[in-house]
Scaffold this motif. Structure first.
Motif, PDB file in Angstrom:
ATOM      1  N   ILE A   1       0.835  -1.201   0.000  1.00 24.28           N
ATOM      2  CA  ILE A   1       0.000   0.000   0.000  1.00 24.28           C
ATOM      3  C   ILE A   1       0.871   1.253   0.000  1.00 24.28           C
ATOM      4  CG2 ILE A   1      -1.630   1.332   1.389  1.00 24.28           C
ATOM      5  CD1 ILE A   1      -2.908  -1.287   2.248  1.00 24.28           C
ATOM      6  N   GLU A   2       1.968   1.228   0.754  1.00 23.23           N
ATOM      7  CA  GLU A   2       2.868   2.389   0.795  1.00 23.23           C
ATOM      8  C   GLU A   2       3.540   2.618  -0.553  1.00 23.23           C
ATOM      9  OE1 GLU A   2       4.141   2.132   5.541  1.00 23.23           O
ATOM     10  OE2 GLU A   2       5.225   0.959   4.025  1.00 23.23           O
ATOM     11  N   ILE A   3       3.979   1.528  -1.174  1.00 20.80           N
ATOM     12  CA  ILE A   3       4.610   1.650  -2.490  1.00 20.80           C
ATOM     13  C   ILE A   3       3.613   2.216  -3.491  1.00 20.80           C
ATOM     14  CG2 ILE A   3       5.668   0.377  -4.397  1.00 20.80           C
ATOM     15  CD1 ILE A   3       6.662  -1.639  -2.247  1.00 20.80           C
ATOM     16  N   ALA A   4       2.396   1.690  -3.474  1.00 23.70           N
ATOM     17  CA  ALA A   4       1.369   2.131  -4.420  1.00 23.70           C
ATOM     18  C   ALA A   4       1.016   3.597  -4.237  1.00 23.70           C
ATOM     19  CB  ALA A   4       0.124   1.266  -4.266  1.00 23.70           C
ATOM     20  N   GLU A   5       1.093   4.083  -3.020  1.00 20.36           N
ATOM     21  CA  GLU A   5       0.718   5.468  -2.746  1.00 20.36           C
ATOM     22  C   GLU A   5       1.792   6.459  -3.164  1.00 20.36           C
ATOM     23  OE1 GLU A   5      -2.118   8.259  -1.394  1.00 20.36           O
ATOM     24  OE2 GLU A   5      -2.235   6.106  -1.794  1.00 20.36           O
ATOM     25  N   HIS A   6       3.052   6.030  -3.161  1.00 15.88           N
ATOM     26  CA  HIS A   6       4.142   7.004  -3.319  1.00 15.88           C
ATOM     27  C   HIS A   6       4.969   6.842  -4.600  1.00 15.88           C
ATOM     28  CE1 HIS A   6       3.537   8.724   0.655  1.00 15.88           C
ATOM     29  NE2 HIS A   6       3.456   7.503   1.147  1.00 15.88           N
ATOM     30  N   LEU A   7       5.031   5.668  -5.165  1.00 14.60           N
ATOM     31  CA  LEU A   7       5.893   5.473  -6.334  1.00 14.60           C
ATOM     32  C   LEU A   7       5.245   6.073  -7.581  1.00 14.60           C
ATOM     33  CD1 LEU A   7       8.480   4.245  -7.477  1.00 14.60           C
ATOM     34  CD2 LEU A   7       7.215   2.127  -7.875  1.00 14.60           C
ATOM     35  N   LYS A   8       5.974   6.916  -8.274  1.00 17.05           N
ATOM     36  CA  LYS A   8       5.495   7.572  -9.484  1.00 17.05           C
ATOM     37  C   LYS A   8       6.340   7.143 -10.681  1.00 17.05           C
ATOM     38  CE  LYS A   8       2.710   9.928  -6.840  1.00 17.05           C
ATOM     39  NZ  LYS A   8       1.288   9.504  -6.719  1.00 17.05           N
ATOM     40  N   LEU A   9       5.765   7.181 -11.853  1.00 18.53           N
ATOM     41  CA  LEU A   9       6.520   6.897 -13.071  1.00 18.53           C
ATOM     42  C   LEU A   9       7.422   8.074 -13.406  1.00 18.53           C
ATOM     43  CD1 LEU A   9       3.797   5.326 -15.412  1.00 18.53           C
ATOM     44  CD2 LEU A   9       5.573   4.127 -14.125  1.00 18.53           C
ATOM     45  N   PRO A  10       8.570   7.830 -14.033  1.00 15.76           N
ATOM     46  CA  PRO A  10       9.425   8.933 -14.486  1.00 15.76           C
ATOM     47  C   PRO A  10       8.707   9.734 -15.568  1.00 15.76           C
ATOM     48  CG  PRO A  10      10.250   6.827 -15.303  1.00 15.76           C
ATOM     49  CD  PRO A  10       9.165   6.514 -14.331  1.00 15.76           C
ATOM     50  N   PRO A  11       9.038  11.000 -15.735  1.00 16.88           N
ATOM     51  CA  PRO A  11       8.325  11.861 -16.692  1.00 16.88           C
ATOM     52  C   PRO A  11       8.259  11.296 -18.108  1.00 16.88           C
ATOM     53  CG  PRO A  11       9.718  13.186 -15.270  1.00 16.88           C
ATOM     54  CD  PRO A  11      10.036  11.763 -14.954  1.00 16.88           C
ATOM     55  N   ALA A  12       9.336  10.677 -18.566  1.00 23.40           N
ATOM     56  CA  ALA A  12       9.346  10.155 -19.940  1.00 23.40           C
ATOM     57  C   ALA A  12       8.287   9.078 -20.135  1.00 23.40           C
ATOM     58  CB  ALA A  12      10.722   9.602 -20.284  1.00 23.40           C
ATOM     59  N   LEU A  13       8.031   8.299 -19.094  1.00 22.10           N
ATOM     60  CA  LEU A  13       6.982   7.282 -19.178  1.00 22.10           C
ATOM     61  C   LEU A  13       5.612   7.893 -18.934  1.00 22.10           C
ATOM     62  CD1 LEU A  13       8.637   4.230 -17.349  1.00 22.10           C
ATOM     63  CD2 LEU A  13       8.515   4.704 -19.804  1.00 22.10           C
ATOM     64  N   GLU A  14       5.513   8.787 -17.972  1.00 28.35           N
ATOM     65  CA  GLU A  14       4.229   9.417 -17.642  1.00 28.35           C
ATOM     66  C   GLU A  14       3.671  10.196 -18.827  1.00 28.35           C
ATOM     67  OE1 GLU A  14       0.875  10.730 -15.632  1.00 28.35           O
ATOM     68  OE2 GLU A  14       2.309   9.183 -15.025  1.00 28.35           O
ATOM     69  N   ASN A  15       4.542  10.772 -19.649  1.00 27.84           N
ATOM     70  CA  ASN A  15       4.095  11.606 -20.763  1.00 27.84           C
ATOM     71  C   ASN A  15       3.763  10.822 -22.022  1.00 27.84           C
ATOM     72  OD1 ASN A  15       4.300  13.988 -19.279  1.00 27.84           O
ATOM     73  ND2 ASN A  15       6.461  14.254 -19.799  1.00 27.84           N
ATOM     74  N   ALA A  16       3.977   9.522 -21.991  1.00 24.25           N
ATOM     75  CA  ALA A  16       3.592   8.678 -23.126  1.00 24.25           C
ATOM     76  C   ALA A  16       2.166   8.180 -22.894  1.00 24.25           C
ATOM     77  CB  ALA A  16       4.559   7.503 -23.263  1.00 24.25           C
ATOM     78  N   TRP A  17       1.258   8.409 -23.831  1.00 21.67           N
ATOM     79  CA  TRP A  17      -0.133   8.012 -23.630  1.00 21.67           C
ATOM     80  C   TRP A  17      -0.268   6.512 -23.405  1.00 21.67           C
ATOM     81  CZ3 TRP A  17      -3.761  11.217 -22.287  1.00 21.67           C
ATOM     82  CH2 TRP A  17      -3.789  12.534 -22.744  1.00 21.67           C
ATOM     83  N   ASN A  18       0.589   5.703 -24.046  1.00 24.13           N
ATOM     84  CA  ASN A  18       0.395   4.251 -23.961  1.00 24.13           C
ATOM     85  C   ASN A  18       0.817   3.659 -22.620  1.00 24.13           C
ATOM     86  OD1 ASN A  18       3.276   3.073 -24.186  1.00 24.13           O
ATOM     87  ND2 ASN A  18       3.215   4.414 -25.980  1.00 24.13           N
ATOM     88  N   THR A  19       1.323   4.489 -21.698  1.00 21.19           N
ATOM     89  CA  THR A  19       1.673   3.984 -20.361  1.00 21.19           C
ATOM     90  C   THR A  19       0.586   4.268 -19.327  1.00 21.19           C
ATOM     91  OG1 THR A  19       2.750   6.040 -19.669  1.00 21.19           O
ATOM     92  CG2 THR A  19       4.107   4.420 -20.859  1.00 21.19           C
ATOM     93  N   HIS A  20      -0.455   4.997 -19.721  1.00 20.14           N
ATOM     94  CA  HIS A  20      -1.467   5.382 -18.743  1.00 20.14           C
ATOM     95  C   HIS A  20      -2.300   4.178 -18.301  1.00 20.14           C
ATOM     96  CE1 HIS A  20      -1.423   9.919 -18.580  1.00 20.14           C
ATOM     97  NE2 HIS A  20      -0.442   9.627 -19.416  1.00 20.14           N
ATOM     98  N   GLY A  21      -2.748   4.234 -17.073  1.00 13.04           N
ATOM     99  CA  GLY A  21      -3.429   3.093 -16.467  1.00 13.04           C
ATOM    100  C   GLY A  21      -4.902   3.034 -16.786  1.00 13.04           C
ATOM    101  N   TYR A  22      -5.242   2.827 -18.051  1.00 10.38           N
ATOM    102  CA  TYR A  22      -6.649   2.739 -18.432  1.00 10.38           C
ATOM    103  C   TYR A  22      -7.245   1.374 -18.083  1.00 10.38           C
ATOM    104  CZ  TYR A  22      -5.269   6.780 -21.213  1.00 10.38           C
ATOM    105  OH  TYR A  22      -4.775   7.994 -21.619  1.00 10.38           O
ATOM    106  N   TYR A  23      -6.391   0.354 -18.035  1.00 11.71           N
ATOM    107  CA  TYR A  23      -6.869  -1.020 -17.775  1.00 11.71           C
ATOM    108  C   TYR A  23      -6.191  -1.599 -16.552  1.00 11.71           C
ATOM    109  CZ  TYR A  23      -8.506  -5.725 -18.963  1.00 11.71           C
ATOM    110  OH  TYR A  23      -9.119  -6.959 -18.940  1.00 11.71           O
ATOM    111  N   GLY A  24      -4.862  -1.652 -16.581  1.00 13.54           N
ATOM    112  CA  GLY A  24      -4.130  -1.828 -15.337  1.00 13.54           C
ATOM    113  C   GLY A  24      -3.965  -0.440 -14.727  1.00 13.54           C
TER     114      GLY A  24
END
Length: 630
Positions: free
Chosen positions: A364-387
C-alpha cells in the motif's frame, strides 16, 4: 434509495480541469492511427444472439464525442473515444483488422487460398459478424487457419463463429496456439470461474447504463460481449522461440512469452509483411499485473525481458506492429520506441517495487508514493486505463511477499462484518459515522468516506443513509478514475447499492469450455465444490473407467476431501462409472444424478447411493454473490 445518478462534485470537477491542463491532449497521433486504413464501418453495429437478445452494441457509445464532461476523467474519455472506433481496417496490404466488435480485435491475414484468423473474439456471434464484414469487402475467402495468441477467453471464445470442428478435423483449417494453451484456457474459466465471472461483471460494467454518468469503456476495449463461448483445441502447438510455421502460404516466426500477460502467450512476426503481432504484451495502456476480476499475479520481470527479446528479434525487420487490442503502430523507429517504452514501463514498476520492498515498504505504501518517471508518464500508452500503477504495484508486492505485510496487527484481523461492528461502535454508532463521513464527502475525501461507510454497511446492511452515501461516494470515485475498470467497479458498486445485485452477464464456463476438461481437471473441479464440514464424516469410493483411453481412476472422499489416484486398487469401489473421456466431461452439465448419468451415456455399477451421498455434499458457486454488502 434514490436511483438517479448524481452530478460531479466540485472537487472532481477541479481534478478533471487540472488533468485537461496537464496532459498533452493536442497530440493527435493516436487519433490518426486509430482511424488509419478504415475500409468500412458496420452500420448498425449491434449483434444479436439466436434468441434475439443483444450480445454486442457498439452504437451505445455514440455519446463519446466532444470534450469530456466532468463526470468522466478526460484521459479515460480520450481513450474510450479511440477504442470505440469500429469497422474493418487495413493494417498493410493483406492484413486486416475488425475493431470495435468485442473487447478484443480480430485480425485477418490473407494467404494463398484463404485467410488466417488471429484471436476470434469472445463470442461466436461477434466473430461471425466480423468475418462477414471482412468478406463483404475482401471476398469469400475460406478460413484456412486460426491462431490463438494466448489463453484468455476474448482471444478464442468466438472460434466457432469463423470455423467448425468438422473443418478442423478434416484438415481444412489449422488451429495454432502456444504450449499449455488448452490447460490454462479451461482451468481459468472453471476452477475459480464463478468468482472471476462475478467480479468481471463489475470490472467490465456489464450492468451499467452507457453514458457520461455510466459506462464509457474498460480501457482495453469497451466491454465484453455476452454471446456463445466456444473452444476448438489447437492442432499445431508452438513450443519454442524461433519456431517457424507456414499456413496457407503465410510465413510466421514465433516468440514464446509465457507468464507475461497470460501464462501461455506468443508473439508472431510475419516476415513477408514486415509485420509484428504483439498479442497482448504491448498495447496502448499499462496492462494488468493482477486483473481486478482475479487471477494469478503476472510476472512484470518476465514481461519486460520478453519485450527486450522482441526488439532484438524483430525490431530491424518490422514496419508495423499490431495487437489483439487497440490500434497499430506504423514505422520501424516508432515501433521500436513503442516497444521500448512498454518494456521500460513493466521493468520500472518491478525493479522499483523490489527496491522499496527491501527497504521495508508495504504494498500500500509503495502504491501510494511510487510515481513513473516523466518520460513514461508523458507517453499516452503507459497510462493506467486497464491496469493501474496503484493496483499493479500492490500485485508485485503480493507476488513476492504475499498478503501479509509483516505487521502483527494485520496477522489476525476480524472479517468485514465483525470489524465493521467494532469500528461503528468505537466511532459512536452508525448515525455518527455517517454524519462524519458526510463531512469527508463534502470535503472531497472520498477514499476515507468509502472506507468508513463500508464498515457501516457491513455492520448494519439496512442503514439507508449509509447505503445512499456510500453509493454517492463510489459514484464520485468512478467519475474521477482514469482507469476504465476502476470506474466500472465503483459505478457497479453504486448500482448494487441502489438497485440490487445483477449477476454475471458473461458466462465463460460454457459447455464448450468444460467439454475440454481432462479427467483429472474434472475431478479437481468436483473437489473444489465439496462442502468440507458437511462431508467430514462421509467416506466413499468411486472408480472411473475410461474405455477410449484405457485409464482407470479411484476417487476417494474422506475427511471432507475428494482425492484421486491411478494406482491399482486391492479393494472394490462403492460404485464404478464406465465412460469415454467426452461423456465424462458431460457430467459437468448433466450432473451426477441417475438421470444426468444416463443423459451423458455413463454406465453405473454398484451402490448408486454413493453417488447420491457425493452429490449431497456438493456446494456449487454462486454467480450472484454480493460484493459491496455482506
Amino acid at each position: 434509495m434514490n436511483p438517479t445518478p448524481k452530478g460531479a462534485q466540485p472537487s472532481i470537477s477541479r481534478q478533471q480541469t487540472e488533468m485537461r491542463d496537464r496532459l498533452p491532449f493536442s497530440d493527435s497521433q493516436d487519433c490518426e492511427d486509430a482511424r488509419r486504413g478504415l475500409i468500412a464501418r458496420r452500420t448498425p453495429n449491434a449483434v444479436l444472439g439466436a434468441d434475439g437478445a443483444v450480445v454486442w452494441d457498439n452504437d451505445t457509445y455514440s455519446f463519446l464525442a466532444g470534450e469530456a464532461p466532468d463526470t468522466v476523467n478526460p484521459s479515460l474519455w480520450r481513450q474510450s473515444r479511440l477504442v470505440a472506433e469500429q469497422g474493418l481496417f487495413e493494417v498493410v496490404d493483406g492484413i486486416y483488422q475488425v475493431r470495435g466488435l468485442d473487447l478484443s480485435n480480430i485480425t485477418f491475414i490473407e494467404g494463398t487460398t484463404g485467410v488466417l484468423v488471429i484471436d476470434p473474439l469472445i463470442s461466436t456471434e461477434t466473430a461471425a459478424a466480423a468475418l462477414a464484414l471482412y468478406r463483404e469487402h475482401r471476398g469469400e475467402r475460406p478460413v484456412t487457419g486460426v491462431l490463438y495468441t494466448h489463453s484468455h477467453v476474448d482471444h478464442f471464445g468466438g472460434v466457432k463463429g469463423v470455423t467448425t470442428q468438422e473443418d478442423v478435423d478434416a484438415g481444412r483449417c489449422s488451429v495454432i496456439a502456444p504450449e499449455g494453451f488448452t490447460e490454462h484456457a479451461v482451468a481459468e474459466n472453471v476452477y475459480a470461474g464463478t468468482a472471476m465471472g462475478r467480479r468481471a461483471a463489475y470490472m467490465y460494467g456489464a450492468a451499467l447504463t452507457r453514458g457520461p454518468q455510466g459506462a464509457v469503456g474498460a480501457g482495453l476495449g469497451q466491454t465484453t460481449s455476452t454471446g456463445t463461448v466456444t473452444l476448438i483445441p489447437p492442432t499445431l502447438t508452438i513450443t519454442e522461440t524461433g519456431q517457424e510455421e507456414v499456413v496457407d502460404g503465410i510465413r510466421m516466426v514465433f516468440q514464446m512469452a509465457p507468464n507475461t500477460e497470460a501464462p501461455a502467450e506468443v508473439l508472431i512476426h510475419f516476415p513477408d509483411f514486415r509485420a509484428l503481432c504483439t498479442a497482448e504484451d504491448a498495447t496502448h495502456t499499462l496492462h494488468n499485473l493482477l486483473t481486478l476480476r482475479g487471477a494469478v499475479v503476472r510476472d512484470p520481470h518476465a514481461w519486460s525481458h520478453a519485450l527486450s527479446e522482441t526488439i532484438d528479434l524483430f525490431g530491424e525487420t518490422t514496419d508495423v506492429a499490431f495487437a489483439s487490442h487497440h490500434w497499430p503502430t506504423w514505422g520501424r523507429e516508432r515501433v521500436v520506441d513503442f516497444l521500448s517504452v512498454q518494456r521500460d514501463l513493466y521493468g520500472y514498476l518491478h525493479d522499483q517495487s523490489l527496491r522499496l520492498i527491501n527497504k521495508g515498504w508495504t504494498g500500500i505504501e509503495i502504491a501510494e508514493h511510487l510515481k513513473l518517471p516523466p518520460a513514461l508518464e508523458n507517453a499516452w500508452n503507459t497510462h493506467g486505463y486497464y491496469g493501474s500503477v496503484s493496483h499493479n504495484l500492490k500485485a508485485i508486492y503480493q507476488r513476492y511477499m504475499g498478503w501479509f505485510d509483516g505487521n502483527p496487527a494485520h496477522l489476525w484481523q476480524h472479517p468485514p462484518v465483525e470489524a465493521g461492528k467494532r469500528y461503528v461502535r468505537f466511532m459512536g454508532g452508525a448515525d455518527a459515522v455517517v454524519a462524519k463521513a458526510r463531512d469527508s464527502f463534502e470535503a472531497g475525501d472520498y477514499r476515507w468516506a468509502a472506507e468508513v461507510l463500508s464498515h457501516v454497511v457491513f455492520a448494519q446492511p439496512d442503514h439507508t443513509a449509509a447505503r445512499e452515501l456510500l453509493a454517492d461516494t463510489f459514484e464520485q470515485l468512478g467519475y474521477g478514475a482514469e482507469n476504465g475498470t476502476w470506474r466500472n467497479f465503483y459505478l457497479s458498486g453504486t448500482t448494487e447499492l441502489r438497485h440490487g445485485r445483477f449477476g454475471t452477464p458473461t458466462v465463460t464456463a460454457s459447455p464448450d469450455i468444460v467439454a475440454h476438461l481432462t479427467p483429472t481437471m474434472l475431478f479437481d473441479a468436483i473437489a473444489i465444490q465439496i462442502d468440507g464440514p458437511k462431508a467430514w464424516d462421509e467416506k466413499l469410493t468411486v472408480d472411473v473407467r475410461l474405455t477410449d483411453t484405457d485409464e482407470r481412476y479411484r476417487l476417494t472422499l474422506s475427511n471432507g476431501v475428494l482425492s484421486y489416484s491411478r494406482a491399482a486398487q486391492k479393494t472394490a469401489a462403492d460404485v464404478t462409472l464406465t465412460s469415454t473421456v467426452h461423456a465424462l466431461s458431460e457430467l459437468t452439465v448433466t450432473g451426477l444424478t441417475p438421470a444426468g448419468l444416463d443423459r451423458a451415456g455413463v454406465q453405473v455399477e454398484g451402490d448408486v447411493s454413493a453417488l447420491r451421498r457425493l452429490t449431497a455434499v456438493l456446494d456449487p458457486g454462486d454467480p450472484d454473490f454480493p460484493i459491496v454488502t455482506p
